[in-house]
Design a protein around this motif. Structure first.
Motif, mmCIF file in Angstrom:
data_model
loop_
_atom_site.group_PDB
_atom_site.id
_atom_site.type_symbol
_atom_site.label_atom_id
_atom_site.label_comp_id
_atom_site.label_asym_id
_atom_site.label_seq_id
_atom_site.Cartn_x
_atom_site.Cartn_y
_atom_site.Cartn_z
ATOM 1 N N ALA A 8 40.436 33.586 30.608
ATOM 2 C CA ALA A 8 40.875 32.383 29.885
ATOM 3 C C ALA A 8 42.070 31.720 30.557
ATOM 4 O O ALA A 8 43.097 31.446 29.928
ATOM 5 C CB ALA A 8 41.191 32.740 28.433
ATOM 6 N N VAL A 9 41.929 31.438 31.849
ATOM 7 C CA VAL A 9 43.046 30.929 32.640
ATOM 8 C C VAL A 9 43.148 29.403 32.546
ATOM 9 O O VAL A 9 42.182 28.677 32.793
ATOM 10 C CB VAL A 9 42.897 31.346 34.115
ATOM 11 C CG1 VAL A 9 43.948 30.649 34.974
ATOM 12 C CG2 VAL A 9 43.015 32.853 34.249
ATOM 13 N N SER A 29 37.172 31.555 32.790
ATOM 14 C CA SER A 29 36.947 33.003 32.747
ATOM 15 C C SER A 29 35.855 33.352 33.763
ATOM 16 O O SER A 29 34.770 32.766 33.738
ATOM 17 C CB SER A 29 36.516 33.452 31.345
ATOM 18 O OG SER A 29 37.582 33.314 30.424
ATOM 19 N N LEU A 30 36.168 34.270 34.651
ATOM 20 C CA LEU A 30 35.251 34.648 35.727
ATOM 21 C C LEU A 30 35.397 36.128 36.030
ATOM 22 O O LEU A 30 36.467 36.706 35.849
ATOM 23 C CB LEU A 30 35.569 33.880 37.014
ATOM 24 C CG LEU A 30 35.437 32.360 37.031
ATOM 25 C CD1 LEU A 30 36.142 31.792 38.263
ATOM 26 C CD2 LEU A 30 33.960 31.962 37.025
ATOM 27 N N ASP A 31 34.325 36.726 36.541
ATOM 28 C CA ASP A 31 34.385 38.074 37.093
ATOM 29 C C ASP A 31 33.731 37.996 38.472
ATOM 30 O O ASP A 31 32.516 37.848 38.579
ATOM 31 C CB ASP A 31 33.654 39.065 36.191
ATOM 32 C CG ASP A 31 33.921 40.505 36.589
ATOM 33 O OD1 ASP A 31 34.934 40.763 37.265
ATOM 34 O OD2 ASP A 31 33.103 41.386 36.254
ATOM 35 N N LEU A 32 34.546 38.037 39.509
ATOM 36 C CA LEU A 32 34.065 37.793 40.872
ATOM 37 C C LEU A 32 33.855 39.125 41.586
ATOM 38 O O LEU A 32 34.811 39.805 41.966
ATOM 39 C CB LEU A 32 35.090 36.942 41.634
ATOM 40 C CG LEU A 32 35.468 35.608 40.975
ATOM 41 C CD1 LEU A 32 36.541 34.897 41.799
ATOM 42 C CD2 LEU A 32 34.243 34.721 40.799
ATOM 43 N N GLU A 62 48.404 29.879 30.987
ATOM 44 C CA GLU A 62 47.825 30.719 29.937
ATOM 45 C C GLU A 62 46.786 31.625 30.590
ATOM 46 O O GLU A 62 46.194 31.289 31.610
ATOM 47 C CB GLU A 62 47.146 29.857 28.865
ATOM 48 C CG GLU A 62 48.075 28.908 28.136
ATOM 49 C CD GLU A 62 47.324 27.963 27.211
ATOM 50 O OE1 GLU A 62 46.116 28.172 26.987
ATOM 51 O OE2 GLU A 62 47.940 26.997 26.733
ATOM 52 N N GLY A 63 46.543 32.777 29.971
ATOM 53 C CA GLY A 63 45.573 33.721 30.496
ATOM 54 C C GLY A 63 46.140 34.546 31.636
ATOM 55 O O GLY A 63 47.347 34.521 31.910
ATOM 56 N N VAL A 73 50.761 38.095 38.523
ATOM 57 C CA VAL A 73 52.127 37.700 38.185
ATOM 58 C C VAL A 73 53.057 38.910 38.209
ATOM 59 O O VAL A 73 54.095 38.904 38.875
ATOM 60 C CB VAL A 73 52.181 37.011 36.801
ATOM 61 C CG1 VAL A 73 53.622 36.704 36.409
ATOM 62 C CG2 VAL A 73 51.348 35.727 36.811
ATOM 63 N N THR A 74 52.696 39.961 37.508
ATOM 64 C CA THR A 74 53.585 41.118 37.388
ATOM 65 C C THR A 74 53.494 42.077 38.575
ATOM 66 O O THR A 74 54.395 42.895 38.780
ATOM 67 C CB THR A 74 53.280 41.903 36.097
ATOM 68 O OG1 THR A 74 51.924 42.372 36.139
ATOM 69 C CG2 THR A 74 53.469 41.021 34.869
#
Length: 237
Positions: A8-9, A29-32, A62-63, A73-74
């Motif tokens: 949900a980016v 939303s994706l799964d690559l 977001e996401g 990010v982290t």
């Protein structure tokens, strides 16, 4: 977990002179998981934003984006150690005077011994047919030679994922075919944005991005047909 996932980016940026933020990508939303993934769409559609999210050059508003289970990010340093990124213009990432020096610079963190680093750099340059050009100024090289050099420098550290942002834009036909063969022979997962539909046709999966959304996600032939229809409809409107 050897996959890249978008959950949900959404990406929004503030543009000078405007009150409301601009949305670059909306609820993606994706799964690559495929070995070769192409990303196509018009200029400004959000293609480059999709790619830059993968190695943390852009952060989600977001996401979240995970690369092999690591958050961009982290855990951005870990992500970037696994993701190699090749920009459209190779001069934006070739920072040393010659190709040999640039590849050796890429290897400096992972190969501490100078002699070993030099041998490894020669091997990488030879693999891409660039050894004869290794000591020439990067400004004396053709656009295609620079692009292959940028690719060699990124692949020298053996990333698990290779992201290419419109890599054929500055290439003539000969160097485009050389790039095409080089990419086809790689072990890495390759995610590439391109306006070159022949390159896109080589992919296992194609995403069509339009106005910050994924308009199509599926087989290359069907994705290219979808994009052609989209372009035709925009020309007629």
């Amino acid at each position: 977990m050897d996959s890249i996932s978008f959950d949900a980016v959404t990406v929004r940026v503030t543009v000078d002179g405007t009150d409301a933020p601009k949305t670059l990508l909306q609820d993606v939303s994706l799964d690559l998981t495929e070995q070769r993934i192409g990303v196509i769409g018009a200029n400004g559609s959000g293609k480059s934003t999709v790619l830059r999210l993968i190695n943390g050059l852009v952060e989600p508003t977001e996401g979240k984006v995970l690369v092999h289970g690591e958050d961009t990010v982290t855990a951005v340093r870990k992500v970037r150690s696994n993701v190699g990124f090749v920009f459209t213009d190779p001069l934006s990432q070739l920072v040393m005077p010659t190709g040999r020096e640039d590849v050796e610079l890429s290897l400096r963190r992972s190969v501490k011994n100078g002699r070993e680093r030099a041998v490894r750099a020669e091997s990488v340059l030879d693999r891409f047919g660039l050894l004869r050009l290794a000591d020439q100024s990067i400004y004396e090289l053709s656009g295609g030679e620079r692009q292959l050099l940028a690719l060699a420098a990124v692949l020298a550290v053996d990333p698990k994922v290779l992201v290419l942002d419109e890599p054929s834009t500055l290439l003539d036909l000969r160097n485009r075919e050389l790039l095409r063969r080089s990419v086809a022979g790689l072990d890495q997962q390759v995610i590439m944005s391109t306006h070159d539909l022949e390159l896109a046709a080589d992919m296992d999966r194609v995403l069509v991005v339009d106005a910050g959304r994924i308009l199509f996600d599926g087989a290359a032939r069907d994705g290219i047909a979808c994009y052609r229809e989209l372009c035709a409809a925009e020309v007629q409107s």
